[in-house]
Scaffold this motif. Structure first.
Motif, PDB file in Angstrom:
ATOM      1  N   GLU A  85      40.008  56.553  27.799  1.00  0.00           N
ATOM      2  CA  GLU A  85      39.217  56.913  26.623  1.00  0.00           C
ATOM      3  C   GLU A  85      40.128  57.390  25.490  1.00  0.00           C
ATOM      4  O   GLU A  85      39.931  57.052  24.328  1.00  0.00           O
ATOM      5  N   LYS A  86      41.169  58.159  25.883  1.00  0.00           N
ATOM      6  CA  LYS A  86      42.124  58.660  24.882  1.00  0.00           C
ATOM      7  C   LYS A  86      43.046  57.555  24.377  1.00  0.00           C
ATOM      8  O   LYS A  86      43.617  57.648  23.297  1.00  0.00           O
ATOM      9  N   ASN A  87      43.239  56.523  25.207  1.00  0.00           N
ATOM     10  CA  ASN A  87      44.156  55.413  24.851  1.00  0.00           C
ATOM     11  C   ASN A  87      43.428  54.088  25.066  1.00  0.00           C
ATOM     12  O   ASN A  87      43.726  53.345  26.011  1.00  0.00           O
ATOM     13  N   PRO A  88      42.459  53.806  24.200  1.00  0.00           N
ATOM     14  CA  PRO A  88      41.552  52.670  24.459  1.00  0.00           C
ATOM     15  C   PRO A  88      42.244  51.309  24.530  1.00  0.00           C
ATOM     16  O   PRO A  88      41.693  50.373  25.104  1.00  0.00           O
ATOM     17  N   PHE A  89      43.437  51.189  23.981  1.00  0.00           N
ATOM     18  CA  PHE A  89      44.112  49.875  24.031  1.00  0.00           C
ATOM     19  C   PHE A  89      44.982  49.704  25.277  1.00  0.00           C
ATOM     20  O   PHE A  89      45.541  48.628  25.504  1.00  0.00           O
ATOM     21  N   ALA A  90      45.088  50.775  26.049  1.00  0.00           N
ATOM     22  CA  ALA A  90      45.939  50.694  27.252  1.00  0.00           C
ATOM     23  C   ALA A  90      45.239  49.863  28.325  1.00  0.00           C
ATOM     24  O   ALA A  90      44.039  49.992  28.540  1.00  0.00           O
ATOM     25  N   LYS A  91      46.004  49.016  29.006  1.00  0.00           N
ATOM     26  CA  LYS A  91      45.447  48.252  30.122  1.00  0.00           C
ATOM     27  C   LYS A  91      45.644  49.028  31.417  1.00  0.00           C
ATOM     28  O   LYS A  91      46.716  49.598  31.640  1.00  0.00           O
ATOM     29  N   ILE A  92      44.626  49.041  32.249  1.00  0.00           N
ATOM     30  CA  ILE A  92      44.744  49.711  33.555  1.00  0.00           C
ATOM     31  C   ILE A  92      45.274  48.686  34.550  1.00  0.00           C
ATOM     32  O   ILE A  92      44.695  47.604  34.721  1.00  0.00           O
ATOM     33  N   ILE A  93      46.406  49.006  35.178  1.00  0.00           N
ATOM     34  CA  ILE A  93      46.980  48.074  36.171  1.00  0.00           C
ATOM     35  C   ILE A  93      47.162  48.844  37.485  1.00  0.00           C
ATOM     36  O   ILE A  93      47.618  49.982  37.485  1.00  0.00           O
TER      37      ILE A  93
ATOM     38  N   GLU B 222      46.581  48.795  47.187  1.00  0.00           N
ATOM     39  CA  GLU B 222      46.368  49.867  48.168  1.00  0.00           C
ATOM     40  C   GLU B 222      45.409  50.931  47.610  1.00  0.00           C
ATOM     41  O   GLU B 222      45.033  51.862  48.314  1.00  0.00           O
ATOM     42  N   CYS B 223      45.017  50.801  46.315  1.00  0.00           N
ATOM     43  CA  CYS B 223      44.070  51.757  45.730  1.00  0.00           C
ATOM     44  C   CYS B 223      42.649  51.392  46.163  1.00  0.00           C
ATOM     45  O   CYS B 223      42.338  50.221  46.402  1.00  0.00           O
ATOM     46  N   PRO B 224      41.746  52.383  46.208  1.00  0.00           N
ATOM     47  CA  PRO B 224      40.359  52.087  46.598  1.00  0.00           C
ATOM     48  C   PRO B 224      39.619  51.215  45.580  1.00  0.00           C
ATOM     49  O   PRO B 224      40.008  51.136  44.407  1.00  0.00           O
ATOM     50  N   LYS B 225      38.534  50.601  46.059  1.00  0.00           N
ATOM     51  CA  LYS B 225      37.797  49.615  45.257  1.00  0.00           C
ATOM     52  C   LYS B 225      37.384  50.111  43.849  1.00  0.00           C
ATOM     53  O   LYS B 225      37.539  49.364  42.876  1.00  0.00           O
ATOM     54  N   PRO B 226      36.871  51.357  43.697  1.00  0.00           N
ATOM     55  CA  PRO B 226      36.458  51.772  42.346  1.00  0.00           C
ATOM     56  C   PRO B 226      37.612  51.707  41.334  1.00  0.00           C
ATOM     57  O   PRO B 226      37.405  51.385  40.160  1.00  0.00           O
ATOM     58  N   ILE B 227      38.841  51.998  41.790  1.00  0.00           N
ATOM     59  CA  ILE B 227      39.999  51.934  40.880  1.00  0.00           C
ATOM     60  C   ILE B 227      40.298  50.461  40.563  1.00  0.00           C
ATOM     61  O   ILE B 227      40.545  50.099  39.402  1.00  0.00           O
ATOM     62  N   LEU B 228      40.236  49.621  41.594  1.00  0.00           N
ATOM     63  CA  LEU B 228      40.532  48.193  41.375  1.00  0.00           C
ATOM     64  C   LEU B 228      39.493  47.573  40.445  1.00  0.00           C
ATOM     65  O   LEU B 228      39.814  46.740  39.597  1.00  0.00           O
TER      66      LEU B 228
ATOM     67  N   SER C 151      40.206  48.024  36.863  1.00  0.00           N
ATOM     68  CA  SER C 151      41.547  47.592  36.454  1.00  0.00           C
ATOM     69  C   SER C 151      41.541  46.245  35.735  1.00  0.00           C
ATOM     70  O   SER C 151      40.751  45.366  36.067  1.00  0.00           O
ATOM     71  N   ASP C 152      42.443  46.122  34.776  1.00  0.00           N
ATOM     72  CA  ASP C 152      42.609  44.836  34.083  1.00  0.00           C
ATOM     73  C   ASP C 152      43.459  43.893  34.914  1.00  0.00           C
ATOM     74  O   ASP C 152      43.385  42.676  34.764  1.00  0.00           O
ATOM     75  N   PHE C 153      44.314  44.469  35.769  1.00  0.00           N
ATOM     76  CA  PHE C 153      45.187  43.636  36.607  1.00  0.00           C
ATOM     77  C   PHE C 153      45.467  44.383  37.908  1.00  0.00           C
ATOM     78  O   PHE C 153      45.688  45.592  37.907  1.00  0.00           O
ATOM     79  N   VAL C 154      45.444  43.637  39.014  1.00  0.00           N
ATOM     80  CA  VAL C 154      45.750  44.215  40.339  1.00  0.00           C
ATOM     81  C   VAL C 154      46.914  43.419  40.921  1.00  0.00           C
ATOM     82  O   VAL C 154      46.892  42.179  40.912  1.00  0.00           O
TER      83      VAL C 154
END
Ligand code: 13P
Ligand code: SF4
Length: 319
Positions: free
Chosen positions: A193-201, A205-211, A214-217
């Motif tokens: 929210e603070k960095n709206p242009f950042a992609k989550i990668i 091994e992370c749980p499903k809600p994080i995946l 995510s923009d890329f796994v």
């Protein structure tokens, strides 16, 4: 500060003399401290490190990583001396799969091909048909003929993710890595929210809600490659933060945020086992040739088959 720098420089100099004298190679995983990554002969993810080991001509391998990685090196090179800078560098994921319980699970479910993540003990590998890493798990599962039943261990998050991308049902062991399993979804979304242009990668091994958010796994190496090739300039990285060192080095003008963990104690989620490695411990084990990995020769022979199978399939896919 100057003294600390002088101490580090002289330690590196001594390590350099020793590695030459003893024909030793220093291998490092992306999760160890940056100063170790920078002096290593080779830094990589689990697959690249196994591939590197399989072709090394060194007499001594110093493995700046964790115990299962050094064991894998010993299985691939039983005639070489493999040293682990700190023998307490374990792994919560490997610990979540005791070999006797895994053997019972296999016996209770006959007729399955057993695929195990490299993050397992040598004894578990000896019970396994094909080893995999996060870089090749998808291709390895796809290489099993349709209709053949699969047991996948020990990481439930990676297993569920691979099951989804390959559309294969698998019997999955209920294990997890305490680092990847403990990222805070709320914290990641706040950072986004603070960095709206950042992609989550994120690492599988992370749980499903994080995946899911995510923009890329991808594996550690795939995340690094994505951070280079993608045109975004900001990334929120949900894997062990040691990897940020390589990302920043390779893309100095991009910004990388370590995804926060659930503990609230630090702004990231470090693997304390990887962080047990230090330049001093590398120097000491190389000097005294201590902390050697010793494995039963029968286990080496059995475990080797499942690792070789992984390397063979990876080569076919140019991984
Ligand atoms: P990779 O090196 O395959 O990305 O695995 C991550 C990991 O958790 C290593 O311990
Ligand atoms: Fe094991 Fe997780 Fe640490 Fe990797 S990050 S070594 S899987 S505890």
């Amino acid at each position: 500060m100057i003294n600390k720098k002088q101490d580090t420089d002289s330690l590196i100099e001594k390590i350099n003399i020793l590695r030459k004298e003893k024909n030793a190679v220093i291998l490092a995983h992306y999760y160890v401290d940056s100063e170790i990554q920078d002096i290593a002969d080779f830094t990589g993810d689990s697959l690249a490190l196994s591939q590197q080991v399989s072709k090394t001509t060194a007499d001594i391998i110093v493995f700046a990583g964790v115990h299962f990685m050094a064991e894998t090196a010993k299985i691939l090179c039983p005639e070489k001396k493999v040293l682990l800078p700190d023998l307490n560098s374990g792994c919560s994921l490997a610990d979540s799969c005791p070999d006797d319980e895994f053997e019972k699970f296999i016996n209770e479910n006959p007729g399955h091909i057993v695929i195990s993540y490299v993050n397992t003990t040598a004894k578990v590998k000896a019970l396994t048909d094909i080893v995999c890493t996060s870089s090749n798990a998808e291709q390895i599962v796809k290489s099993i003929p349709e209709g053949k039943k699969i047991i996948f261990g020990p990481d439930k998050n990676l297993g569920n993710y691979i099951s989804k991308v390959t559309d294969r049902e698998m019997l999955i062991w209920n294990g997890a890595c305490h680092v990847h399993n403990e990222f805070s979804l709320e914290g990641i979304l706040e950072l986004k929210e603070k960095n709206p242009f950042a992609k989550i990668i994120s690492h599988p091994e992370c749980p499903k809600p994080i995946l899911t958010v995510s923009d890329f796994v991808g594996s550690t190496k795939a995340l690094i490659d994505f951070s280079i090739s993608d045109n975004s300039s900001e990334f929120i990285v949900a894997t062990e933060p040691g990897v940020l060192h390589q990302m920043k080095k390779l893309s100095p003008f991009k910004t990388f945020f370590a995804a926060p963990g659930n503990t609230g104690e630090c702004a990231c989620n470090e693997c304390e086992f990887m962080k047990l490695n230090s330049l001093e411990k590398i120097y000491n084990c190389l000097l005294n040739e201590t902390n050697e990995i010793i494995l039963d020769s029968e286990i080496i022979v059995k475990a080797r088959v499942s690792i070789d199978k992984m390397l063979e399939i990876s080569a076919k896919f140019n991984l």
